[in-house]
Design a protein around this motif. Sequence first.
Motif, PDB file in Angstrom:
ATOM      1  N   PHE A 230      72.156  27.580  -2.265  1.00 40.59           N
ATOM      2  CA  PHE A 230      73.457  28.245  -2.209  1.00 40.59           C
ATOM      3  C   PHE A 230      73.411  29.646  -2.821  1.00 40.59           C
ATOM      4  O   PHE A 230      74.455  30.269  -3.007  1.00 40.59           O
ATOM      5  N   GLU A 231      72.216  30.124  -3.131  1.00 38.88           N
ATOM      6  CA  GLU A 231      72.063  31.473  -3.681  1.00 38.88           C
ATOM      7  C   GLU A 231      71.648  32.436  -2.571  1.00 38.88           C
ATOM      8  O   GLU A 231      70.773  32.120  -1.759  1.00 38.88           O
ATOM      9  N   GLY A 232      72.257  33.603  -2.537  1.00 42.62           N
ATOM     10  CA  GLY A 232      71.877  34.621  -1.570  1.00 42.62           C
ATOM     11  C   GLY A 232      72.367  34.327  -0.169  1.00 42.62           C
ATOM     12  O   GLY A 232      73.103  33.362   0.081  1.00 42.62           O
ATOM     13  N   ALA A 233      71.945  35.188   0.749  1.00 39.18           N
ATOM     14  CA  ALA A 233      72.415  35.101   2.133  1.00 39.18           C
ATOM     15  C   ALA A 233      71.615  34.063   2.911  1.00 39.18           C
ATOM     16  O   ALA A 233      70.440  33.826   2.663  1.00 39.18           O
ATOM     17  N   VAL A 234      72.313  33.444   3.869  1.00 35.42           N
ATOM     18  CA  VAL A 234      71.696  32.495   4.797  1.00 35.42           C
ATOM     19  C   VAL A 234      72.150  32.883   6.194  1.00 35.42           C
ATOM     20  O   VAL A 234      73.351  32.884   6.484  1.00 35.42           O
ATOM     21  N   ASP A 235      71.200  33.244   7.057  1.00 32.20           N
ATOM     22  CA  ASP A 235      71.577  33.556   8.433  1.00 32.20           C
ATOM     23  C   ASP A 235      71.139  32.428   9.356  1.00 32.20           C
ATOM     24  O   ASP A 235      70.513  31.450   8.933  1.00 32.20           O
ATOM     25  N   ALA A 236      71.472  32.566  10.636  1.00 31.96           N
ATOM     26  CA  ALA A 236      71.210  31.493  11.591  1.00 31.96           C
ATOM     27  C   ALA A 236      69.723  31.167  11.676  1.00 31.96           C
ATOM     28  O   ALA A 236      69.340  30.005  11.878  1.00 31.96           O
ATOM     29  N   ALA A 237      68.869  32.167  11.512  1.00 38.21           N
ATOM     30  CA  ALA A 237      67.426  31.932  11.606  1.00 38.21           C
ATOM     31  C   ALA A 237      66.916  31.057  10.470  1.00 38.21           C
ATOM     32  O   ALA A 237      65.878  30.396  10.598  1.00 38.21           O
ATOM     33  N   ASP A 238      67.627  31.054   9.329  1.00 38.66           N
ATOM     34  CA  ASP A 238      67.207  30.217   8.200  1.00 38.66           C
ATOM     35  C   ASP A 238      67.479  28.738   8.460  1.00 38.66           C
ATOM     36  O   ASP A 238      66.897  27.877   7.794  1.00 38.66           O
ATOM     37  N   LEU A 239      68.410  28.450   9.380  1.00 39.46           N
ATOM     38  CA  LEU A 239      68.783  27.072   9.694  1.00 39.46           C
ATOM     39  C   LEU A 239      68.032  26.652  10.955  1.00 39.46           C
ATOM     40  O   LEU A 239      68.514  26.794  12.072  1.00 39.46           O
ATOM     41  N   GLU A 240      66.847  26.131  10.750  1.00 38.53           N
ATOM     42  CA  GLU A 240      65.948  25.784  11.854  1.00 38.53           C
ATOM     43  C   GLU A 240      66.477  24.569  12.619  1.00 38.53           C
ATOM     44  O   GLU A 240      66.828  23.544  12.023  1.00 38.53           O
ATOM     45  N   THR A 241      66.531  24.670  13.935  1.00 39.58           N
ATOM     46  CA  THR A 241      66.896  23.530  14.770  1.00 39.58           C
ATOM     47  C   THR A 241      65.749  22.524  14.776  1.00 39.58           C
ATOM     48  O   THR A 241      64.585  22.895  14.923  1.00 39.58           O
TER      49      THR A 241
END
Length: 367
Positions: A230-241
């Motif tokens: 929950f620290e820092g930014a999370v973009d869609a690429a960080d959430l691997e399908t």
Amino acid sequence: MPLTLGLTGMDAATETAIKAAFADANPRLGNRWSLVPDSQADHVIVDMDSMYGPMSWLRLHAAGKTVIGLTNAPRTQADFRLPQPVDSAGVAALLQELATAAGEPLDLVAVDIPMSTPAPSDTPAPAGMTPAPVPQDPLPGEIVDQDEEAASPEQPAVPAPSAVAPPANVAPPEPAPAAEEAPTTLLGWLTSPQLQGRRRIVRGDVPLLIDADARTYHGPAQLKPLAGHFEGAVDAADLETVDEATWAGASAAAGAAQPLSRLVWFGALVSGGGQLAGGFAPDTRFQMLKWPQTEREYPKHFRIATVMMKGPATVAEIAEASGVPEADVTDFVNANLATGFADIERPPEPEPETSRASGLFGRLRGR
């Protein structure tokens, strides 16, 4: 060694249901268990979903009793858990588990006693009871008002573009609204409809698997190891399908599925940094709507929740009454606002003028 079981902190209907299930289950275990008053029992069942259940648990735990939490929730802070609704199969499994922990394992035997069936799921909860969250609990804002949806008039059919010529004086249609901006934090993703399917995010060598459609996740049993997610930014690429085969192996290695609402709760807890989320002023008064599922990792939360259950109060008032620092109270408030267990104090609706003048004095004033 005698095996004794007691009951406390529950309404009469719940107690009757447990006693009936016990009467079915005990003969299958050789009648090794005795049902006795809670003061004489080594093992005591407490209704953790009632308002005073957690306080009973605290008292019994301090007295050295083995406490069994009766709850709808998938977990409990008590030593053991008995799921709702109660049936004899669940009680038999509990008695076996307790006996094994006490060093006297018991085997089920076949006897000619019909197993009791669970109570219907639509049975209303007794007065003063509040249901605990389950893995499929929707978050605030996800609930669709079906009555309102059903009452909406059917939309008229739209003719094909070629069937109607546009009038010359009609302005061109407005452009379609821009797509919703993607969230930038993991907490934002967890509460956004944009998160769908099965995803995996790894930070600090700690994998977290999220099934957005099932509203569950797989990860460490403790929450604190997930703080870095929950620290820092999370973009869609960080959430691997994750595909089906990979998910099967990874989820089994990560542990049993847990409700996503628990992860949202933790995300809101650690993301505020001791500051109230939502732009609330310091004099805003907060209240608990129902008893939350407190975590063993945060023992101070029990004291905060106890104070908040008494009535609306500001963060400063809650901190003073509970003896917990304001920053910790603020984080706890943020977490329970995010999951719908807490809300701000809302002023009562103004009484209609006709209602105020309908009494005896109103009639006298009208003469």
